[in-house]
Write a protein that holds these residues in place. Structure first.
Motif, PDB file in Angstrom:
ATOM      1  N   MET A   1      -1.198  -9.698   1.198  1.00  0.00           N
ATOM      2  CA  MET A   1      -1.270  -9.556  -0.253  1.00  0.00           C
ATOM      3  C   MET A   1      -1.090 -10.921  -0.898  1.00  0.00           C
ATOM      4  N   VAL A  13       7.701  -5.721  -1.777  1.00  0.00           N
ATOM      5  CA  VAL A  13       6.906  -4.617  -1.253  1.00  0.00           C
ATOM      6  C   VAL A  13       7.837  -3.552  -0.686  1.00  0.00           C
ATOM      7  N   ARG A  16       3.549  -0.033   2.308  1.00  0.00           N
ATOM      8  CA  ARG A  16       2.199  -0.531   2.532  1.00  0.00           C
ATOM      9  C   ARG A  16       1.389   0.547   3.253  1.00  0.00           C
ATOM     10  N   TYR A  27      -0.441  -1.486  -1.765  1.00  0.00           N
ATOM     11  CA  TYR A  27       0.987  -1.768  -1.741  1.00  0.00           C
ATOM     12  C   TYR A  27       1.684  -1.092  -2.915  1.00  0.00           C
ATOM     13  N   LEU A  29       4.980  -1.739  -5.122  1.00  0.00           N
ATOM     14  CA  LEU A  29       5.873  -2.866  -5.393  1.00  0.00           C
ATOM     15  C   LEU A  29       7.051  -2.437  -6.252  1.00  0.00           C
TER      16      LEU A  29
END
Length: 203
Positions: A1, A13, A16, A27, A29
């Protein structure tokens, strides 16, 4: 990323997932801590306030290359908001303290997005710089920023750490990307950021 905010420790993160349809990773976040959340909240409120939002004091000082004012602002904010758990105990703790500081300063620069091309952790010269600000207007200066957490085994003072940061910018020729893109060498400013807990020194 490839995200400056995630690379700088501003976001982390938490999940994933790989999509077989798009053959890409997605992802989920999360903001790294409460202080970062408050900064985002204030910034977004400002966007919808209906008024012109001025640059924060740090950005004003940066554009004037007023190192004294930058130090005053950063130390005031650091003392009020940084915690032991954010900054860690020593620079060898998987470089997490440096990532925290990196992300914090990067967050302060979001307001410059329309005036500068802001990149982070990219290759230039013989290494990877921390933050680069490439001006959209030729009359504005360009900036290369390097962040370092003081290592008491190698550096006696924060000033020593600042000098190590500036030396790294020079030795690894981080200016090369800006110069290749047409920025005159004389318009590039170097700033070294030294951190130790809640203490900050910019030079």
């Amino acid at each position: 990323m490839d995200s400056p905010l995630a690379a700088g420790g501003y976001l982390k993160v938490v999940e994933r997932c790989f999509s077989r349809t798009t053959r890409r990773f997605t992802y989920r976040l999360k903001l790294t801590n409460w202080e970062v959340e408050m900064m985002f909240e204030d910034m977004i409120r400002g966007w919808f306030s209906g008024e012109d939002v001025p640059y924060n004091d740090f950005i004003k000082a940066l554009l004037l290359v007023d190192v004294k004012a930058m130090n005053r602002f950063m130390n005031k904010v650091a003392f009020a908001t940084f915690s032991f758990f954010d900054t860690g105990r020593k620079p060898s703790e998987e470089i997490e303290p440096e990532r925290f500081y990196h992300g914090f300063v990067l967050g302060l620069m979001v307001e410059l997005a329309g005036r500068y091309r802001i990149t982070s952790n990219r290759e230039s010269g013989f290494g990877r710089y921390d933050v680069m600000l490439e001006p959209c207007k030729k009359e504005d200066p360009a900036f290369v920023l390097e962040f370092k957490v003081r290592d008491p085994e190698d550096e006696d003072t924060l000033e020593d750490t600042v000098q190590e940061a500036l030396k790294q910018i020079r030795d690894k020729n981080y200016d090369s990307e800006l110069i290749a893109r047409g920025t005159p060498e004389g318009r590039i400013r170097h700033l070294g950021f030294a951190f130790e807990g809640k203490r900050v020194l910019i030079g």
